[in-house]
Design a protein around this motif. Sequence first.
Motif, PDB file in Angstrom:
ATOM      1  N   UNK A  91       0.799  -1.225   0.000  1.00  0.00           N
ATOM      2  CA  UNK A  91       0.000   0.000   0.000  1.00  0.00           C
ATOM      3  C   UNK A  91       0.828   1.268   0.000  1.00  0.00           C
ATOM      4  N   UNK A  92       2.079   1.192   0.346  1.00  0.00           N
ATOM      5  CA  UNK A  92       2.910   2.407   0.364  1.00  0.00           C
ATOM      6  C   UNK A  92       3.151   2.865  -1.073  1.00  0.00           C
ATOM      7  N   UNK A  93       2.838   4.125  -1.396  1.00  0.00           N
ATOM      8  CA  UNK A  93       3.015   4.603  -2.772  1.00  0.00           C
ATOM      9  C   UNK A  93       4.482   4.924  -3.061  1.00  0.00           C
ATOM     10  N   UNK A  94       5.280   3.884  -3.164  1.00  0.00           N
ATOM     11  CA  UNK A  94       6.733   4.051  -3.238  1.00  0.00           C
ATOM     12  C   UNK A  94       7.163   4.935  -4.404  1.00  0.00           C
ATOM     13  N   UNK A  95       6.511   4.781  -5.551  1.00  0.00           N
ATOM     14  CA  UNK A  95       6.913   5.572  -6.718  1.00  0.00           C
ATOM     15  C   UNK A  95       6.703   7.065  -6.478  1.00  0.00           C
ATOM     16  N   UNK A  96       5.626   7.405  -5.762  1.00  0.00           N
ATOM     17  CA  UNK A  96       5.319   8.813  -5.500  1.00  0.00           C
ATOM     18  C   UNK A  96       6.230   9.418  -4.443  1.00  0.00           C
ATOM     19  N   UNK A  97       6.952   8.571  -3.709  1.00  0.00           N
ATOM     20  CA  UNK A  97       7.853   9.056  -2.668  1.00  0.00           C
ATOM     21  C   UNK A  97       9.307   9.066  -3.116  1.00  0.00           C
ATOM     22  N   UNK A  98       9.572   8.579  -4.326  1.00  0.00           N
ATOM     23  CA  UNK A  98      10.953   8.529  -4.822  1.00  0.00           C
ATOM     24  C   UNK A  98      11.661   9.881  -4.829  1.00  0.00           C
ATOM     25  N   UNK A  99      10.952  11.000  -5.143  1.00  0.00           N
ATOM     26  CA  UNK A  99      11.664  12.287  -5.135  1.00  0.00           C
ATOM     27  C   UNK A  99      12.369  12.593  -3.815  1.00  0.00           C
ATOM     28  N   UNK A 100      11.861  12.071  -2.692  1.00  0.00           N
ATOM     29  CA  UNK A 100      12.537  12.292  -1.413  1.00  0.00           C
ATOM     30  C   UNK A 100      13.875  11.567  -1.371  1.00  0.00           C
ATOM     31  N   UNK A 101      13.939  10.407  -1.988  1.00  0.00           N
ATOM     32  CA  UNK A 101      15.191   9.654  -2.037  1.00  0.00           C
ATOM     33  C   UNK A 101      16.141  10.220  -3.088  1.00  0.00           C
ATOM     34  N   UNK A 102      15.585  10.730  -4.158  1.00  0.00           N
ATOM     35  CA  UNK A 102      16.396  11.175  -5.281  1.00  0.00           C
ATOM     36  C   UNK A 102      16.975  12.572  -5.102  1.00  0.00           C
ATOM     37  N   UNK A 103      16.456  13.331  -4.146  1.00  0.00           N
ATOM     38  CA  UNK A 103      16.980  14.687  -3.923  1.00  0.00           C
ATOM     39  C   UNK A 103      18.463  14.615  -3.598  1.00  0.00           C
ATOM     40  N   UNK A 104      19.276  15.283  -4.389  1.00  0.00           N
ATOM     41  CA  UNK A 104      20.721  15.288  -4.175  1.00  0.00           C
ATOM     42  C   UNK A 104      21.497  14.434  -5.149  1.00  0.00           C
ATOM     43  N   UNK A 105      20.829  13.671  -5.997  1.00  0.00           N
ATOM     44  CA  UNK A 105      21.542  12.810  -6.943  1.00  0.00           C
ATOM     45  C   UNK A 105      22.262  13.615  -8.017  1.00  0.00           C
ATOM     46  N   UNK A 119      15.055  16.513   4.691  1.00  0.00           N
ATOM     47  CA  UNK A 119      14.382  15.250   4.373  1.00  0.00           C
ATOM     48  C   UNK A 119      13.581  14.696   5.546  1.00  0.00           C
ATOM     49  N   UNK A 120      13.785  15.243   6.727  1.00  0.00           N
ATOM     50  CA  UNK A 120      13.004  14.809   7.892  1.00  0.00           C
ATOM     51  C   UNK A 120      11.782  15.687   8.122  1.00  0.00           C
ATOM     52  N   UNK A 121      11.669  16.807   7.410  1.00  0.00           N
ATOM     53  CA  UNK A 121      10.571  17.748   7.621  1.00  0.00           C
ATOM     54  C   UNK A 121       9.245  17.129   7.200  1.00  0.00           C
ATOM     55  N   UNK A 157       4.836   9.490   7.373  1.00  0.00           N
ATOM     56  CA  UNK A 157       5.542   9.347   6.104  1.00  0.00           C
ATOM     57  C   UNK A 157       5.670  10.682   5.380  1.00  0.00           C
ATOM     58  N   UNK A 158       6.509  10.664   4.367  1.00  0.00           N
ATOM     59  CA  UNK A 158       6.657  11.818   3.496  1.00  0.00           C
ATOM     60  C   UNK A 158       5.366  12.045   2.709  1.00  0.00           C
ATOM     61  N   UNK A 159       5.238  13.244   2.156  1.00  0.00           N
ATOM     62  CA  UNK A 159       4.108  13.564   1.283  1.00  0.00           C
ATOM     63  C   UNK A 159       4.530  13.315  -0.161  1.00  0.00           C
ATOM     64  N   UNK A 160       3.680  12.696  -0.968  1.00  0.00           N
ATOM     65  CA  UNK A 160       4.052  12.410  -2.361  1.00  0.00           C
ATOM     66  C   UNK A 160       4.459  13.662  -3.130  1.00  0.00           C
ATOM     67  N   UNK A 161       5.294  13.437  -4.133  1.00  0.00           N
ATOM     68  CA  UNK A 161       5.804  14.531  -4.963  1.00  0.00           C
ATOM     69  C   UNK A 161       5.935  14.090  -6.418  1.00  0.00           C
ATOM     70  N   UNK A 162       5.723  15.053  -7.311  1.00  0.00           N
ATOM     71  CA  UNK A 162       6.115  14.871  -8.700  1.00  0.00           C
ATOM     72  C   UNK A 162       7.638  14.919  -8.788  1.00  0.00           C
ATOM     73  N   UNK A 163       8.213  14.178  -9.705  1.00  0.00           N
ATOM     74  CA  UNK A 163       9.662  14.176  -9.901  1.00  0.00           C
ATOM     75  C   UNK A 163      10.134  15.568 -10.304  1.00  0.00           C
ATOM     76  N   UNK A 164      11.353  15.910  -9.905  1.00  0.00           N
ATOM     77  CA  UNK A 164      11.899  17.230 -10.216  1.00  0.00           C
ATOM     78  C   UNK A 164      11.899  17.509 -11.702  1.00  0.00           C
ATOM     79  N   UNK A 165      12.179  16.501 -12.508  1.00  0.00           N
ATOM     80  CA  UNK A 165      12.257  16.708 -13.953  1.00  0.00           C
ATOM     81  C   UNK A 165      10.952  17.215 -14.544  1.00  0.00           C
ATOM     82  N   UNK A 166       9.843  16.894 -13.916  1.00  0.00           N
ATOM     83  CA  UNK A 166       8.544  17.341 -14.430  1.00  0.00           C
ATOM     84  C   UNK A 166       8.273  18.805 -14.106  1.00  0.00           C
ATOM     85  N   UNK A 167       9.081  19.399 -13.265  1.00  0.00           N
ATOM     86  CA  UNK A 167       8.884  20.787 -12.852  1.00  0.00           C
ATOM     87  C   UNK A 167       9.884  21.744 -13.492  1.00  0.00           C
ATOM     88  N   UNK A 168      10.753  21.221 -14.387  1.00  0.00           N
ATOM     89  CA  UNK A 168      11.817  22.018 -15.001  1.00  0.00           C
ATOM     90  C   UNK A 168      11.565  22.168 -16.490  1.00  0.00           C
TER      91      UNK A 168
END
Length: 382
Positions: A28-42, A159-161, A368-379
């Motif tokens: 049930x965890x929307x892992x794909x929607x939470x990826x931007x939290x992990x990807x920040x800084x790549x 990332x903890x906010x 948990x974190x709040x879902x996010x659109x990937x950064x690439x979709x906002x640029x």
Amino acid sequence: MNRRLFLVSGGLAGLSVVAGLGAFAATRRPAAALLPWEQAGLSRNDPRRYVVEHAILAPNPHNRQPWIVELIGEDRMRLFCDLDRRLPHTDPFDRQIVIGLGCFTELASLAASALGYRLDVVPFPEGEPQPRLDQRPVADFRMVREAGLRVDPLFAHVKARRSTKRPYDLDRAVPAAALAELARLSTGDVAVVGLGDAVQVERLRALTWEAWGIESATARTHKESVDLMRIGRSEIEANPDGISLGGLFLEGLALTGQLTRAQMIDPTSSAFRQGQDMYRAMLAATPAYLIVVANDGGRAGELAAGRAYLRANLAATGLGLSMQPVSQALQEFPEMAGAKAKVEEAVAIASPKRLHMLARLGYGPAVDETPRWAAATRIRQA
């Protein structure tokens, strides 16, 4: 900046229709929607993309993520509002949207400092749009390499906010020292004030509940929120913005037909009443508040208030505190005018100063974190 309905019913028993409850829960965890939290800084080797990857994690109203970033030349960025992501009924003048863009701006500045850059910001370079936002830019950013620049210590908490939409522990008072530390975030343009006086807190509890009732009883404003609800993992991952209603319990209710948008919008339904009961209990479990007040009543003041709120949210995180905006009471649709005036009176804020943020403050559970659109979709490229 978003609202989550806390619904309770006998529907948990209905989950028996779902085979393999444990396996179901694990999916049930929307892992794909939470990826931007992990990807920040790549994108550390691409400073502007690194900055945007972090800035998209900023709090914002209804989690609309209204930002578009245009890359210009080698070191500049231009911030725009995605006009399709505004909230015309609950935020008719786009004030809250600008505050969210201010949160984005401040988080961008913090991320730039982590790479040794100063972020120069010019708010509304082509003028302040009124009464609503338009196609003009919200801000111009320029990244300037600065030798010896220290990483802003608040960056460690990005990332903890969280915006913690849960009851807080009423047996744990927010220490006066913590309120004083948050107040030190004030600047000449914006005041950050922690409120812990018992009488004042009790008054604000009543007023925030009154405001929630007004918004939910006003058909067009309530519908605006319900239309933005994403129920269950599939909806959340398909549209990782808006108000996410996820997790085993809520998705189980949805699967068994006990949680639908039609029910949530109907004030006579059990789903609506249960959400109402839980929201009342959540607002009552608030030991302190935080407000953000700007001297400037224009767009620049709104943007500055958002920047200050982001810093306060991160500072509270560092202090082990939870925060949640309760923005209903500050909304500017006509039916809310009376409640808004009462809140301003309760915190002794009057024109020309402008009360821009009211947030619950206390000790809450981990969420948990709040879902996010990937950064690439906002640029986009200039």
